[in-house]
Design an enzyme around this catalytic site. Sequence first.
Site, PDB file in Angstrom:
ATOM      1  N   LYS A 215       2.218  -7.773  11.327  1.00 11.42           N
ATOM      2  CA  LYS A 215       0.979  -7.601  11.363  1.00 11.42           C
ATOM      3  C   LYS A 215       0.219  -7.370   9.937  1.00 11.42           C
ATOM      4  O   LYS A 215       0.522  -6.479   9.172  1.00 11.42           O
ATOM      5  CB  LYS A 215       0.749  -5.926  11.947  1.00 11.42           C
ATOM      6  CG  LYS A 215      -0.651  -6.050  12.888  1.00 11.42           C
ATOM      7  CD  LYS A 215      -1.938  -5.820  11.887  1.00 11.42           C
ATOM      8  CE  LYS A 215      -2.082  -4.739  11.088  1.00 11.42           C
ATOM      9  NZ  LYS A 215      -3.178  -5.073   9.954  1.00 11.42           N
ATOM     10  N   GLY A 253      -1.723  -1.720  13.900  1.00 14.02           N
ATOM     11  CA  GLY A 253      -0.638  -1.176  13.232  1.00 14.02           C
ATOM     12  C   GLY A 253      -0.023   0.022  13.647  1.00 14.02           C
ATOM     13  O   GLY A 253       1.206   0.196  13.820  1.00 14.02           O
ATOM     14  N   GLU A 291       7.067   0.912   1.655  1.00  8.82           N
ATOM     15  CA  GLU A 291       7.050   0.545   0.393  1.00  8.82           C
ATOM     16  C   GLU A 291       5.252   1.049  -0.033  1.00  8.82           C
ATOM     17  O   GLU A 291       4.699   0.366   0.796  1.00  8.82           O
ATOM     18  CB  GLU A 291       6.911  -1.199  -0.047  1.00  8.82           C
ATOM     19  CG  GLU A 291       8.292  -1.562   0.140  1.00  8.82           C
ATOM     20  CD  GLU A 291       9.143  -1.269  -0.704  1.00  8.82           C
ATOM     21  OE1 GLU A 291       8.849  -0.805  -1.989  1.00  8.82           O
ATOM     22  OE2 GLU A 291      10.730  -1.664  -0.644  1.00  8.82           O
ATOM     23  N   CYS A 325       1.113  -2.566  -6.566  1.00 14.64           N
ATOM     24  CA  CYS A 325       1.688  -1.256  -6.628  1.00 14.64           C
ATOM     25  C   CYS A 325       2.562  -0.888  -7.978  1.00 14.64           C
ATOM     26  O   CYS A 325       2.684   0.199  -8.120  1.00 14.64           O
ATOM     27  CB  CYS A 325       2.457  -0.998  -5.453  1.00 14.64           C
ATOM     28  SG  CYS A 325       3.625  -2.475  -5.311  1.00 14.64           S
ATOM     29  N   GLU A 423      -3.607   6.822  -7.619  1.00 10.61           N
ATOM     30  CA  GLU A 423      -3.617   5.149  -7.556  1.00 10.61           C
ATOM     31  C   GLU A 423      -4.974   4.876  -7.314  1.00 10.61           C
ATOM     32  O   GLU A 423      -5.651   5.251  -6.472  1.00 10.61           O
ATOM     33  CB  GLU A 423      -2.386   4.850  -6.553  1.00 10.61           C
ATOM     34  CG  GLU A 423      -2.551   3.185  -6.619  1.00 10.61           C
ATOM     35  CD  GLU A 423      -1.519   2.633  -5.488  1.00 10.61           C
ATOM     36  OE1 GLU A 423      -2.023   3.095  -4.257  1.00 10.61           O
ATOM     37  OE2 GLU A 423      -0.792   2.056  -5.897  1.00 10.61           O
TER      38      GLU A 423
HETATM   39  P1  NAD Z   1      -3.475   0.200   3.624  1.00 15.54           P
HETATM   40  O1  NAD Z   1      -2.558   1.139   3.615  1.00 15.54           O
HETATM   41  O2  NAD Z   1      -4.661   0.477   3.769  1.00 15.54           O
HETATM   42  O3  NAD Z   1      -2.995  -0.967   4.500  1.00 15.54           O
HETATM   43  C1  NAD Z   1      -1.669  -1.700   4.781  1.00 15.54           C
HETATM   44  C2  NAD Z   1      -1.406  -2.236   5.961  1.00 15.54           C
HETATM   45  O4  NAD Z   1      -1.649  -0.894   7.099  1.00 15.54           O
HETATM   46  C3  NAD Z   1      -2.726  -3.101   6.531  1.00 15.54           C
HETATM   47  O5  NAD Z   1      -2.085  -4.151   7.238  1.00 15.54           O
HETATM   48  C4  NAD Z   1      -3.359  -2.135   7.733  1.00 15.54           C
HETATM   49  O6  NAD Z   1      -3.897  -2.996   8.833  1.00 15.54           O
HETATM   50  C5  NAD Z   1      -2.245  -1.312   8.345  1.00 15.54           C
HETATM   51  N1  NAD Z   1      -2.740   0.102   8.726  1.00 15.54           N
HETATM   52  C6  NAD Z   1      -3.958   0.542   8.639  1.00 15.54           C
HETATM   53  N2  NAD Z   1      -3.789   1.885   9.172  1.00 15.54           N
HETATM   54  C7  NAD Z   1      -2.547   1.938   9.804  1.00 15.54           C
HETATM   55  C8  NAD Z   1      -1.809   3.079  10.971  1.00 15.54           C
HETATM   56  N3  NAD Z   1      -2.441   4.040  10.747  1.00 15.54           N
HETATM   57  N4  NAD Z   1      -0.631   2.636  10.972  1.00 15.54           N
HETATM   58  C9  NAD Z   1       0.143   1.290  10.860  1.00 15.54           C
HETATM   59  N5  NAD Z   1      -0.658   0.471  10.087  1.00 15.54           N
HETATM   60  C10 NAD Z   1      -1.548   0.665   9.802  1.00 15.54           C
HETATM   61  O7  NAD Z   1      -3.018  -0.616   2.161  1.00 15.54           O
HETATM   62  P2  NAD Z   1      -3.683  -1.639   1.641  1.00 15.54           P
HETATM   63  O8  NAD Z   1      -5.077  -1.154   0.967  1.00 15.54           O
HETATM   64  O9  NAD Z   1      -3.914  -3.203   2.589  1.00 15.54           O
HETATM   65  O10 NAD Z   1      -2.673  -2.171   0.414  1.00 15.54           O
HETATM   66  C11 NAD Z   1      -3.020  -1.569  -0.822  1.00 15.54           C
HETATM   67  C12 NAD Z   1      -1.846  -0.550  -0.883  1.00 15.54           C
HETATM   68  O11 NAD Z   1      -0.471  -1.060  -0.741  1.00 15.54           O
HETATM   69  C13 NAD Z   1      -1.782   0.303  -2.177  1.00 15.54           C
HETATM   70  O12 NAD Z   1      -1.592   1.811  -2.147  1.00 15.54           O
HETATM   71  C14 NAD Z   1      -0.412  -0.233  -2.934  1.00 15.54           C
HETATM   72  O13 NAD Z   1       0.228   0.524  -3.940  1.00 15.54           O
HETATM   73  C15 NAD Z   1       0.477  -0.560  -1.814  1.00 15.54           C
HETATM   74  N6  NAD Z   1       1.458  -1.469  -1.975  1.00 15.54           N
HETATM   75  C16 NAD Z   1       2.596  -1.095  -2.143  1.00 15.54           C
HETATM   76  C17 NAD Z   1       3.727  -2.020  -2.493  1.00 15.54           C
HETATM   77  C18 NAD Z   1       5.022  -1.563  -2.619  1.00 15.54           C
HETATM   78  O14 NAD Z   1       5.878  -2.227  -2.544  1.00 15.54           O
HETATM   79  N7  NAD Z   1       5.373  -0.537  -3.021  1.00 15.54           N
HETATM   80  C19 NAD Z   1       3.317  -3.396  -2.421  1.00 15.54           C
HETATM   81  C20 NAD Z   1       1.974  -3.654  -2.385  1.00 15.54           C
HETATM   82  C21 NAD Z   1       1.141  -2.800  -2.112  1.00 15.54           C
END
Ligand code: NAD
Length: 521
Positions: A215, A253, A291, A325, A423
């Site tokens: 997803k 999700g 992650e 990240c 962040e």
């Molecule tokens: P987000 O947490 O808003 O969304 C991530 C994913 O989760 C999306 O696909 C979203 O649709 C889904 N989602 C949303 N609500 C959910 C729920 N309640 N249950 C399950 N899934 C749900 O993050 P984003 O804005 O897409 O990405 C940015 C974030 O990702 C930043 O905080 C960044 O640090 C983190 N990130 C971490 C890594 C790592 O490897 N540690 C890598 C890249 C990005």
Amino acid sequence: MATSDTYARTRRNSLTESLLGILGPMPKQSSGRPATDGEGRLLVDGELVESSSGERFENVNPATGEVVGQVADGSVADLERATEAARRIVDTHSWSADGPFRRHCLEQLADAMDRHIVTLREALVTELGSPVRLAAGVQVDPVPDKIRHIARLAESVTDTTEMPDDARGPVVQGRRIEREPLGVVGAITPWNIPLDIAMAKVAGALAAGNAVVLKPAPDTPWVPALVGRLAAEETDLPAGVLNIVNSSDHSLGARLTADPRVDAISFTGSTATGRKVMAAAAGEVKKVHLELGGKNPSIVLDDADLEQVVPLAAALGCFNTGQSCILPSRLLVPAARLSECVELAALGMESVTVGDPWDGGTFMGPLVSALHRDRVLAAVSEGLTEGGRAVVGGSEPGVGPGYFVRPTLVADAPEHGSLVQEEVFGPVVALQPYEDLDDAVRLANGTRYGLAAYVWSSDEQRAGAVASRIRAGMVGINGGLSTAADMPFGGVRHSGVGREWGTAGVEEFLELKSIAVTRFV
Ligand code: NAD
């Protein structure tokens, strides 16, 4: 004055060249303009389909704000069908028992990506706004080889380990440890590195013999949909092994996480959402791999060549427009040389070229969406209200119709304030002075995160000693981190649980089974 202006301009130009060099060369094949259509179908049970609801959502080019295409908007019914298909594979197919076949399919997928690398890259530049050099050097082109590395592991990761017999009187136990896939893996990904992150999960889980329901985030739907098309049309992956359900509905999700037919969740995203995922998975006592976010320190030790290091260390916070990240978003410098470091860091931020992602001279493109731009500007504004001082940039948007912001360097941000603790996920770097080495380590470890850290020093051993005191999953000394396929990637504390890539990244998707056979002698 004229001489110092000329010197600063020359320094900025040479820093810009160094930064562009880090992105990699301009790719030979580039159309030089946004893609006008892309793959938008879902991959469900081996078929490329529109949403069962008939709904579509818009894909927007963040560099212009223009709608570039429509994408199938996956529904609950689509997710249901995808989950059911994955479950069927796990419960009935020989997929999990045939390592050589899994390797073959993953290598086919890598080969297909290589054949369509320009399409993948141009989709990513168009929907993410990532500079084309960054897309070629980091985001897209290295991924097929990373998949091949993981594919090779598919043949051996599920090997059984024979253990020595355990003899107790007349009873002998023959023993072995078997490795089994977890079953159905739900993979949930963000938009900032849409190909590499999705493939870390997909390749790792498939190599270990699982089936996957992916997803992706709705902000970058073309890249995962294109992977779906390549998997369906150019590989022997059995129907149902890989399902990809784009959706504008984030609740899919949550639904995937709570579904009892899904054995494990591999999630990359924000710490706030990661916490919700962990809580939702608890109902089924489900394995969770997370992650999450980072607030990564870049520590410049007092023996480093400040003039060389500080501008570069600051500007690296603008890589991928600060939307990674692992980027350094806190720059720790010796307090005794603070004013010099502020000037040098400012020079670094001023050398970041911002603009059209298709231009080979651009180091930083737009943020991914208007919503995200507003969040980043609000975070800077809050930091300035708390006492931070914008040395470069600030809380005004950048120039252009797209979602641009300016590289921003903030000094005097309070240690417990938001710009040091939270962040931002934009090109915003907070400068933190430290008194001595212990203070540097204290400040570096002074947030709830623990993803990446950077240490700069002319003494590699000294830097190594500091690295071992930092609570983080990854440390880069005198440069970036290794994101190669054979190195585990991940964080500790609020930055996550578990590792991706490398052997460890495949083992995340395995369960151990201890078998003991009692024999009476
Ligand atoms: P987000 O947490 O808003 O969304 C991530 C994913 O989760 C999306 O696909 C979203 O649709 C889904 N989602 C949303 N609500 C959910 C729920 N309640 N249950 C399950 N899934 C749900 O993050 P984003 O804005 O897409 O990405 C940015 C974030 O990702 C930043 O905080 C960044 O640090 C983190 N990130 C971490 C890594 C790592 O490897 N540690 C890598 C890249 C990005």
